[in-house]
Scaffold this active site. Structure first.
Site, short mmCIF file in Angstrom:
data_model
loop_
_atom_site.label_atom_id
_atom_site.label_comp_id
_atom_site.label_asym_id
_atom_site.label_seq_id
_atom_site.Cartn_x
_atom_site.Cartn_y
_atom_site.Cartn_z
N HIS A 176 9.49 7.18 7.39
CA HIS A 176 10.04 7.25 6.03
C HIS A 176 11.52 7.58 6.15
CE1 HIS A 176 6.35 6.86 3.51
NE2 HIS A 176 5.82 7.02 4.72
N ASN A 228 9.47 4.23 2.92
CA ASN A 228 9.59 3.84 4.33
C ASN A 228 10.93 3.16 4.54
OD1 ASN A 228 6.75 4.16 5.55
ND2 ASN A 228 6.37 3.24 3.59
N HIS A 248 6.28 4.64 12.44
CA HIS A 248 6.20 4.52 10.97
C HIS A 248 7.13 5.58 10.40
CE1 HIS A 248 3.69 4.00 7.17
NE2 HIS A 248 4.22 5.18 6.93
N CYS A 280 4.12 9.19 -0.06
CA CYS A 280 2.71 9.55 -0.14
C CYS A 280 2.52 10.55 -1.29
CB CYS A 280 2.25 10.18 1.17
SG CYS A 280 0.58 10.83 1.06
N ARG A 297 0.83 -1.21 0.00
CA ARG A 297 0.00 0.00 0.00
C ARG A 297 0.86 1.26 0.00
NH1 ARG A 297 -0.52 4.59 2.87
NH2 ARG A 297 -0.05 3.40 4.76
C1 LIG Z 1 -10.85 11.12 1.42
C2 LIG Z 1 -11.22 11.58 0.03
C3 LIG Z 1 -12.16 10.60 -0.67
C4 LIG Z 1 -11.95 12.89 0.15
O1 LIG Z 1 -12.06 13.45 -1.15
P1 LIG Z 1 -13.24 14.47 -1.42
O2 LIG Z 1 -13.13 14.90 -2.83
O3 LIG Z 1 -13.26 15.50 -0.36
O4 LIG Z 1 -14.47 13.49 -1.19
P2 LIG Z 1 -15.88 13.46 -1.89
O5 LIG Z 1 -16.78 12.85 -0.88
O6 LIG Z 1 -16.21 14.82 -2.45
O7 LIG Z 1 -15.70 12.42 -3.11
C5 LIG Z 1 -14.97 12.79 -4.26
C6 LIG Z 1 -15.14 11.64 -5.23
O8 LIG Z 1 -14.46 10.48 -4.68
C7 LIG Z 1 -15.40 9.44 -4.46
N1 LIG Z 1 -15.02 8.80 -3.18
C8 LIG Z 1 -15.09 9.33 -1.96
N2 LIG Z 1 -14.61 8.46 -1.06
C9 LIG Z 1 -14.25 7.35 -1.75
C10 LIG Z 1 -13.68 6.11 -1.38
N3 LIG Z 1 -13.40 5.85 -0.11
N4 LIG Z 1 -13.45 5.19 -2.34
C11 LIG Z 1 -13.73 5.46 -3.62
N5 LIG Z 1 -14.26 6.63 -4.05
C12 LIG Z 1 -14.51 7.56 -3.11
C13 LIG Z 1 -16.75 10.09 -4.39
O9 LIG Z 1 -17.73 9.16 -4.74
C14 LIG Z 1 -16.59 11.19 -5.41
O10 LIG Z 1 -16.70 10.61 -6.67
P3 LIG Z 1 -17.33 11.48 -7.91
O11 LIG Z 1 -18.72 11.80 -7.46
O12 LIG Z 1 -16.45 12.69 -8.03
O13 LIG Z 1 -17.28 10.53 -9.07
C15 LIG Z 1 -9.95 11.78 -0.80
O14 LIG Z 1 -9.24 12.87 -0.27
C16 LIG Z 1 -9.07 10.55 -0.77
O15 LIG Z 1 -9.42 9.49 -1.26
N6 LIG Z 1 -7.87 10.69 -0.17
C17 LIG Z 1 -6.97 9.56 -0.02
C18 LIG Z 1 -5.57 10.06 0.04
C19 LIG Z 1 -4.63 8.90 0.26
O16 LIG Z 1 -4.96 7.75 0.09
N7 LIG Z 1 -3.40 9.25 0.66
C20 LIG Z 1 -2.39 8.25 0.93
C21 LIG Z 1 -2.68 7.47 2.20
S1 LIG Z 1 -2.21 8.35 3.65
C22 LIG Z 1 -0.52 8.03 3.72
O17 LIG Z 1 0.08 7.56 2.81
C23 LIG Z 1 0.20 8.33 5.02
C24 LIG Z 1 0.41 7.05 5.84
C25 LIG Z 1 -0.89 6.43 6.25
O18 LIG Z 1 1.14 6.12 5.06
C26 LIG Z 1 1.21 7.33 7.11
C27 LIG Z 1 2.35 8.32 6.91
O19 LIG Z 1 3.32 7.98 6.22
O20 LIG Z 1 2.21 9.39 7.43
#
Ligand SMILES: CC(C)(COP(=O)([O-])OP(=O)([O-])OC[C@H]1O[C@@H](n2cnc3c(N)ncnc32)[C@H](O)[C@@H]1OP(=O)([O-])[O-])[C@@H](O)C(=O)NCCC(=O)NCCSC(=O)C[C@@](C)(O)CC(=O)[O-]
Length: 330
Positions: A239, A279, A237, A270, A45
């Site tokens: 990086h 990481n 965690h 990310c 992931r």
């Molecule tokens: C949270 C949102 C969805 C808000 O995004 P948004 O645009 O505010 O949400 P929304 O509710 O307006 O939805 C936008 C569109 O996404 C769809 N949608 C909404 N939710 C989902 C879902 N769950 N699965 C699939 N589709 C989804 C929703 O249906 C819509 O579709 P449209 O109508 O435009 O066709 C967006 O910002 C997002 O997906 N962000 C994810 C970012 C991400 O994954 N980042 C990496 C992980 S974090 C990380 O790596 C750090 C970590 C954990 O490793 C630890 C560290 O290192 O610090």
């Protein structure tokens, strides 16, 4: 739970909290030499989510299946997030459904909201990870809301997951530095940690998302959070952007933590933390831990083979020094 505060230097003299910290420090240090450390493999992931070219689903599945053979007990598999935000994770259902799930191994997935949780539950996920940030800048960029909004949203996600008997892990990003806001205060971390624990997370992974942490900043952050959260509920965690990950992990182990996140071949970064590299490499972590006499349950040679598989597919050298040093001699 109240945050116990005191303004001593943590030398274990002025109050019970500090004595606890010093005891934690000593037992933590001694403990690592014989305790077992749980490694949370986030390569499939966190490792792959930021890859610019699409990685075929079958390659992701093969990597996870290879990792399942290593003795790792937790392999983070994918994210149920918006494909518009993280296209690399769009094949989440296919990946989760088609991996060979090994008995005794957990395959958590990230969910940012109820939509993601429902999609994950449809394919039989049994453990999810919610993810928030200690900093406003990264919260906005990564999940499009403020820290307070993310806490409010996450509460309903966690309660629905617990109602459905899922385990919930919580991530806190940017625990020492943010690519947008700069240095992050430990109080910002403990605020989010307090909320996630209260909502029912079984573990909180403290993420140095951009790898800027040093021994001192990680120490200060952990000593603050440990006033509120016991070490057995925390993971670290790191990086490795600035090459400090193993040092920072040792700092956490010395304070009694026994859960460490890492990424095979040192993959990762990310999409919303520009410049953040991978990481800490799982191979390097395992080699270090085994050298300390700690148990991980992981077979390093099998792990190195898995790291080589994905590095060969990506057609670039592994970021793992151990992989590069040992592979040719396997
Ligand atoms: C949270 C949102 C969805 C808000 O995004 P948004 O645009 O505010 O949400 P929304 O509710 O307006 O939805 C936008 C569109 O996404 C769809 N949608 C909404 N939710 C989902 C879902 N769950 N699965 C699939 N589709 C989804 C929703 O249906 C819509 O579709 P449209 O109508 O435009 O066709 C967006 O910002 C997002 O997906 N962000 C994810 C970012 C991400 O994954 N980042 C990496 C992980 S974090 C990380 O790596 C750090 C970590 C954990 O490793 C630890 C560290 O290192 O610090």
């Amino acid at each position: 739970m109240p945050i116990i505060t005191c303004d001593c230097t943590g030398n274990g003299t002025c109050c019970s909290v500090c004595k606890l910290n010093v005891v934690g420090y000593v037992t933590g240090w001694l403990g690592v030499r014989k305790s077992s450390i749980r490694i949370v493999e986030v390569g499939p992931r966190d490792g792959l989510q930021n890859e610019p070219t699409n990685i075929p689903t079958n390659i992701k599945i093969e990597l996870i299946d290879k990792l399942s053979e290593t003795g790792l007990k937790t392999i983070e598999t994918t994210s149920f997030v918006s494909p518009k935000w993280v296209p690399q994770m769009a094949d989440n259902r296919n990946v989760f459904t088609n991996i060979t799930k090994r008995k005794g191994v957990s395959y958590p997935v990230l969910v940012p909201n109820l939509k993601g949780l429902e999609a994950a539950m449809e394919v039989g996920v049994t453990e999810v990870a919610v993810f928030l940030s200690a900093s406003e800048g990264f919260s906005k960029k990564n999940i499009n809301c403020t820290v307070d909004e993310s806490i409010a949203k996450t509460k309903s996600v966690i309660s629905k997951a617990l109602e459905n008997n899922l385990k919930v892990r919580g991530y806190i990003s940017c625990v020492v530095g943010c690519p947008y806001d700069g240095a992050v205060r430990p109080t910002a971390v403990s605020k989010v940690a307090d909320a996630l624990l209260e909502f029912g997370c079984y573990e909180i992974s403290l993420g140095d998302t951009i790898g800027v942490g040093t021994k001192n900043t990680i120490d200060a952050m952990l000593l603050h959070v440990l006033r509120l959260v016991s070490s057995d509920k925390l993971a670290i965690h790191c990086h490795d952007t600035y090459g400090q990950a193993l040092t920072n992990i040792c700092t956490a182990l010395d304070l009694g933590l026994t859960v460490v996140d890492s990424s095979v071949a040192g993959l990762g970064g990310c999409p919303y933390a520009k410049g953040a590299t991978g990481n800490v490499a799982t191979e390097d972590l395992v080699y270090m831990l085994h050298g300390m006499g700690a148990e991980t349950g992981v077979d390093l040679k099998t792990l190195i083979q898995a790291g080589k598989f994905i590095s060969d597919f990506l057609q670039r050298p592994s970021a793992s020094k151990v992989n590069n040093a040992m592979y040719s001699r396997l």
